[in-house]
Design an enzyme around this catalytic site. Structure first.
Site, PDB file in Angstrom:
ATOM      1  N   ALA A  66       4.969  -0.526  -0.820  1.00 45.22           N
ATOM      2  CA  ALA A  66       5.790  -0.119  -1.965  1.00 45.22           C
ATOM      3  C   ALA A  66       7.144  -0.803  -1.834  1.00 45.22           C
ATOM      4  O   ALA A  66       7.565  -1.144  -0.723  1.00 45.22           O
ATOM      5  CB  ALA A  66       5.957   1.395  -1.958  1.00 45.22           C
ATOM      6  N   GLY A 111       1.584   0.806   0.847  1.00 43.67           N
ATOM      7  CA  GLY A 111       0.937   0.858  -0.466  1.00 43.67           C
ATOM      8  C   GLY A 111      -0.022  -0.306  -0.696  1.00 43.67           C
ATOM      9  O   GLY A 111      -0.958  -0.185  -1.489  1.00 43.67           O
ATOM     10  N   GLU A 114      -3.136   0.748   0.923  1.00 42.31           N
ATOM     11  CA  GLU A 114      -3.673   1.849   0.104  1.00 42.31           C
ATOM     12  C   GLU A 114      -4.350   1.306  -1.152  1.00 42.31           C
ATOM     13  O   GLU A 114      -5.398   1.789  -1.571  1.00 42.31           O
ATOM     14  CB  GLU A 114      -2.548   2.834  -0.243  1.00 42.31           C
ATOM     15  CG  GLU A 114      -2.085   3.625   0.988  1.00 42.31           C
ATOM     16  CD  GLU A 114      -0.811   4.414   0.755  1.00 42.31           C
ATOM     17  OE1 GLU A 114       0.191   3.798   0.328  1.00 42.31           O
ATOM     18  OE2 GLU A 114      -0.809   5.633   0.988  1.00 42.31           O
ATOM     19  N   GLU A 134       4.668   3.595   7.175  1.00 38.61           N
ATOM     20  CA  GLU A 134       5.563   4.547   6.509  1.00 38.61           C
ATOM     21  C   GLU A 134       6.372   5.409   7.468  1.00 38.61           C
ATOM     22  O   GLU A 134       7.557   5.671   7.232  1.00 38.61           O
ATOM     23  CB  GLU A 134       4.758   5.466   5.565  1.00 38.61           C
ATOM     24  CG  GLU A 134       4.290   4.821   4.282  1.00 38.61           C
ATOM     25  CD  GLU A 134       2.949   4.101   4.406  1.00 38.61           C
ATOM     26  OE1 GLU A 134       2.504   3.856   5.549  1.00 38.61           O
ATOM     27  OE2 GLU A 134       2.356   3.793   3.366  1.00 38.61           O
TER      28      GLU A 134
END
Ligand code: DAK
Length: 259
Positions: A66, A111, A114, A134
């Protein structure tokens, strides 16, 4: 379709989405999510699209997570909203009736991993690196990482990767079953297209049904065996089934209408 953060093209019935923010190693920001959703809408609804390959721009990164610069100032409410929106869009990928392959051409972090895990299949180039870093930023994964990583590689290894934030190399990801294949960087796209070609040779309606059945295994409150029986029954009403069985008896290659 006009996009700024992704490239969208369709060749011979196979769509390709390239996350295209190379200066930020293709990090996912709000605009990427919104354009991804629009492109997925086209993949779902355009009958001529038989499958989708998702990759990253350049030869260094698939998606480096992200966009840290975007979410660093978020409140609790904004964080939860961002997470739910990302999860919703990754679920659209996971539930796609057309097969989705991630062609992972470098860093697949946070992300990015993911997103790759929400695809049905993953092929990585040998320079790919995987991780959920993270915890090192003071957050948990927010786009389904704790769930899908555990589904794919089991609790022990998943815990190790999630709790340490460590990165895995491509060969280790292959051994763990996190990716289906590893290739050279040069061969990555061809390997993804070849795999898609094999899937596109079989009946599209059966492919969609298999995706629904496998996903049922991971859906709370749904009996996957029941889903399989229902989906199996529905096949008998498809033109694909008629064509597949007729072609077998006539000793010829099936030409599936996809209905
Ligand atoms: N976001 C924004 N920019 C990024 C980025 C990222 N995730 N990753 C890299 N960049 C940018 C760098 O800032 C740099 O930009 P400039 O400084 O040149 O302007 C450029 O890309 C090139 O990066 P590096 O210079 O760092 O390149 P290196 O080869 O040295 O290192 C690296 C590559 C991938 C190891 C390194 O860039 C790196 O560690 N990147 C960050 C990886 C990471 O921690 N990703 C985030 C994972 S956490 C949430 C929901 C979801 C999430 C969080 C919250 N909520 C609901 C609130 C998910 C979080 C994640 O994905």
């Amino acid at each position: 379709m006009n996009f700024e953060t992704i490239l969208f093209e369709v060749n011979s019935g196979v769509a390709k989405i390239t996350i295209n923010r190379p200066k930020a190693l293709n990090a996912l920001n709000k605009q990427v999510f919104s354009e991804l959703e629009e492109a997925m809408n086209e993949v779902y609804n355009n009958f001529d699209i038989k499958g989708l390959i998702i990759t990253g721009s350049g030869d260094k990164s698939f998606i480096a997570g992200a966009d840290i610069k975007e979410f660093s100032e978020f409140t609790v409410e904004q964080g939860e909203e961002l997470s739910r929106n990302g999860m919703r869009i990754f679920k659209i990928i996971e539930d796609s009736p057309k097969p989705v392959i991630a062609a992972i051409n470098g860093f697949a972090l946070g992300g990015g991993l993911e997103l790759a895990m929400s695809c049905h299949l993953r092929i990585a180039s040998d320079n790919a690196r995987f991780g959920q870093p993270e915890v090192g930023l003071g957050v948990t994964p927010g786009y389904g990482g704790t769930q899908r990583l555990t589904q794919l590689i089991g609790k022990g290894k998943s815990m190790e990767l999630l709790l340490t934030g460590a990165m895995l190399k491509a060969d280790a990801a292959l051994v763990l079953g996190l990716v289906n294949q590893v290739t050279t960087q040069d061969e990555l796209m061809k390997a993804a297209q070849d795999l898609m070609g094999k899937i596109n040779n079989v009946a599209p309606t059966a492919v969609s049904a298999v995706i629904r059945c496998v996903n049922a295994f991971y859906t709370d409150g749904v009996d996957g065996f029941n889903t399989e029986a229902v989906e199996f029954g529905k096949c008998f009403a498809t033109e694909d089934f008629k064509e597949g069985t007729t072609a077998f008896m006539e000793k010829r290659k099936a030409n599936f209408p996809g209905k």
